[in-house]
Motif scaffolding. Structure first.
Motif, PDB file in Angstrom:
ATOM      1  N   TRP A 136       0.827  -1.208   0.000  1.00 48.47           N
ATOM      2  CA  TRP A 136       0.000   0.000   0.000  1.00 48.47           C
ATOM      3  C   TRP A 136       0.864   1.262   0.000  1.00 48.47           C
ATOM      4  CZ3 TRP A 136      -4.307   1.842  -1.435  1.00 48.47           C
ATOM      5  CH2 TRP A 136      -4.810   3.015  -0.914  1.00 48.47           C
ATOM      6  N   LEU A 137       1.937   1.269   0.786  1.00 48.69           N
ATOM      7  CA  LEU A 137       2.812   2.431   0.835  1.00 48.69           C
ATOM      8  C   LEU A 137       3.516   2.647  -0.498  1.00 48.69           C
ATOM      9  CD1 LEU A 137       4.400   2.014   4.379  1.00 48.69           C
ATOM     10  CD2 LEU A 137       2.632   3.624   3.680  1.00 48.69           C
ATOM     11  N   LYS A 138       3.935   1.562  -1.129  1.00 48.32           N
ATOM     12  CA  LYS A 138       4.580   1.686  -2.438  1.00 48.32           C
ATOM     13  C   LYS A 138       3.597   2.208  -3.478  1.00 48.32           C
ATOM     14  CE  LYS A 138       7.366  -0.707  -5.871  1.00 48.32           C
ATOM     15  NZ  LYS A 138       6.655  -0.123  -6.992  1.00 48.32           N
ATOM     16  N   PHE A 139       2.361   1.753  -3.414  1.00 51.74           N
ATOM     17  CA  PHE A 139       1.328   2.235  -4.332  1.00 51.74           C
ATOM     18  C   PHE A 139       1.129   3.741  -4.159  1.00 51.74           C
ATOM     19  CE2 PHE A 139      -3.098   3.455  -4.969  1.00 51.74           C
ATOM     20  CZ  PHE A 139      -3.315   3.042  -6.268  1.00 51.74           C
ATOM     21  N   ARG A 140       1.043   4.204  -2.920  1.00 52.28           N
ATOM     22  CA  ARG A 140       0.833   5.625  -2.666  1.00 52.28           C
ATOM     23  C   ARG A 140       2.026   6.450  -3.152  1.00 52.28           C
ATOM     24  NH1 ARG A 140      -3.148   7.229   0.819  1.00 52.28           N
ATOM     25  NH2 ARG A 140      -2.549   9.254  -0.046  1.00 52.28           N
ATOM     26  N   TYR A 141       3.220   5.908  -2.980  1.00 53.22           N
ATOM     27  CA  TYR A 141       4.406   6.639  -3.405  1.00 53.22           C
ATOM     28  C   TYR A 141       4.473   6.736  -4.931  1.00 53.22           C
ATOM     29  CZ  TYR A 141       9.097   8.500  -2.996  1.00 53.22           C
ATOM     30  OH  TYR A 141      10.199   9.324  -3.039  1.00 53.22           O
ATOM     31  N   ASP A 142       4.171   5.651  -5.620  1.00 53.10           N
ATOM     32  CA  ASP A 142       4.156   5.671  -7.088  1.00 53.10           C
ATOM     33  C   ASP A 142       3.088   6.621  -7.616  1.00 53.10           C
ATOM     34  OD1 ASP A 142       6.229   3.888  -7.176  1.00 53.10           O
ATOM     35  OD2 ASP A 142       4.979   2.129  -7.492  1.00 53.10           O
ATOM     36  N   HIS A 143       1.962   6.666  -6.924  1.00 47.81           N
ATOM     37  CA  HIS A 143       0.897   7.593  -7.315  1.00 47.81           C
ATOM     38  C   HIS A 143       1.375   9.040  -7.160  1.00 47.81           C
ATOM     39  CE1 HIS A 143      -2.764  10.057  -6.642  1.00 47.81           C
ATOM     40  NE2 HIS A 143      -3.238   9.310  -7.637  1.00 47.81           N
ATOM     41  N   ALA A 144       2.100   9.323  -6.077  1.00 48.65           N
ATOM     42  CA  ALA A 144       2.634  10.673  -5.868  1.00 48.65           C
ATOM     43  C   ALA A 144       3.630  11.041  -6.959  1.00 48.65           C
ATOM     44  CB  ALA A 144       3.305  10.757  -4.495  1.00 48.65           C
ATOM     45  N   ALA A 145       4.437  10.060  -7.397  1.00 45.65           N
ATOM     46  CA  ALA A 145       5.389  10.313  -8.480  1.00 45.65           C
ATOM     47  C   ALA A 145       4.667  10.681  -9.772  1.00 45.65           C
ATOM     48  CB  ALA A 145       6.268   9.086  -8.702  1.00 45.65           C
TER      49      ALA A 145
END
Length: 341
Positions: A136-145
């Motif tokens: 979930w954290l990786k998904f949120r970070y990729d979305h921010a990118a």
């Protein structure tokens, strides 16, 4: 979006989760290997590793950079402030491979094969009804990118280095650009005047660059593609017009260019809509004698140009070959395919 703020919040969450889990372990020397890894879309040119009790940040120029948050181990250094964490340099840091999140899969070998063949989020497992924390954290970070790529701006130093002057479409800001695609397809009156004054009329090939939906794609790839394309066209002895940069442009803006400069072929290098795998993918659209009212089937595109897809230098060379084919058959898009047959 502020990458530093996202990183700080994420680090705090991971720290809290790891501290809670550490109380459940009897042994203080537990060496668990799980970690949370994110794509470092804001990485600097130099590789840098920050080691400390709370974080380990890995930054490098490659598109496959990672920011890793390892497990927290209880020791005396845990009380050190983040600003005093030791810094050391490391080279050739390889990204960590995706670890399957499914416990005891029916066919482990098949799952490993599938994971190796795609960067998609497969075999990540679940925590009850929800994704695992790492996932979930990786998904949120990729979305921010991806958001950063859309709302970012191309560095003026890059445009100066490539000798590209800047013009604008009828878009006033990014919010209007997102809500009104039609504004991005039309040049402003000032842009039309500037182009007519500074560009040569009726070149064989006209190259234009636009940020589109990813400024990151331009900064990471356009220099290699542009220089390789120029070399390819020069080797073929083709006349190339004065290139320039269109801020907040859409694909169909090449129709306005066709009306103003009447080139034989227009090549538009533009940032693609970012996804959750890559936020820096570039596309190249080509069209023979573009003009207003042209349908999309008459354009052709080479997409997925980035370090993890089509190498930028190879893409530039291929575009030069494609331009020659368009000129030979005097067509592009579906018409070109039909004439080739």
């Amino acid at each position: 979006m502020n990458p530093e703020l996202i990183e700080k919040i994420t680090r705090s969450i991971v720290e809290k989760l790891e501290k809670q889990s550490s109380f459940e372990q009897n042994s203080p020397t537990d060496e668990r290997q799980s970690s949370v890894a994110f794509w470092a879309h804001t990485a600097n040119a130099n590789t840098k590793v920050t080691n400390g009790p709370l974080t380990e940040v890995v930054e490098e120029e490659s598109a496959k950079e990672l920011i890793k948050f390892p497990n927290i181990q209880e020791d005396n250094s845990a009380s050190l402030p983040e600003s005093k964490m030791p810094i050391q340099q490391e080279e050739n840091i390889e990204p960590k491979q995706q670890v399957p999140g499914i416990k005891n899969p029916v066919n482990q070998e098949e799952l490993d094969t599938l994971i190796q063949k795609t960067p998609a989020r497969i075999g990540i497992g679940r925590a009850g009804l929800r994704p695992r924390t790492e996932t979930w954290l990786k998904f949120r970070y990729d979305h921010a990118a991806a958001v950063d790529a859309v709302y970012g701006n191309v560095n003026d130093d890059l445009l100066k280095r490539l000798n590209l002057f800047k013009v604008n479409t009828q878009v006033t800001d990014k919010e209007v650009y997102i809500r009104r695609p039609d504004y991005g397809r039309k040049l402003s009156d000032e842009a039309k005047k500037c182009i007519q004054e500074r560009c040569t009329k009726s070149p064989t090939v006209q190259i234009i660059v636009s940020d589109g939906l990813s400024s990151k794609a331009i900064e990471e790839n356009v220099e290699d593609v542009y220089l390789s394309l120029q070399q390819s066209l020069k080797s073929a002895g083709l006349d190339v017009g004065v290139p320039f940069y269109i801020e907040k442009g859409r694909v169909a803006v090449m129709d306005d260019i066709g009306e103003l400069l009447t080139p034989k072929v227009v090549v538009l290098l533009i940032g693609e809509r970012p996804g959750l795998i890559s936020a820096e993918s570039l596309s190249a659209y080509l069209c023979y004698e573009p003009k207003k009212g042209m349908i999309e089937a008459e354009r052709m595109v080479v997409s997925n140009i980035h370090k993890g897809g089509i190498p930028p230098v190879e893409a530039g060379a291929y575009l030069g070959t494609l331009v020659q084919k368009i000129l030979k058959y005097e067509a592009s898009g579906v018409s070109l395919v039909q004439k080739e047959q």
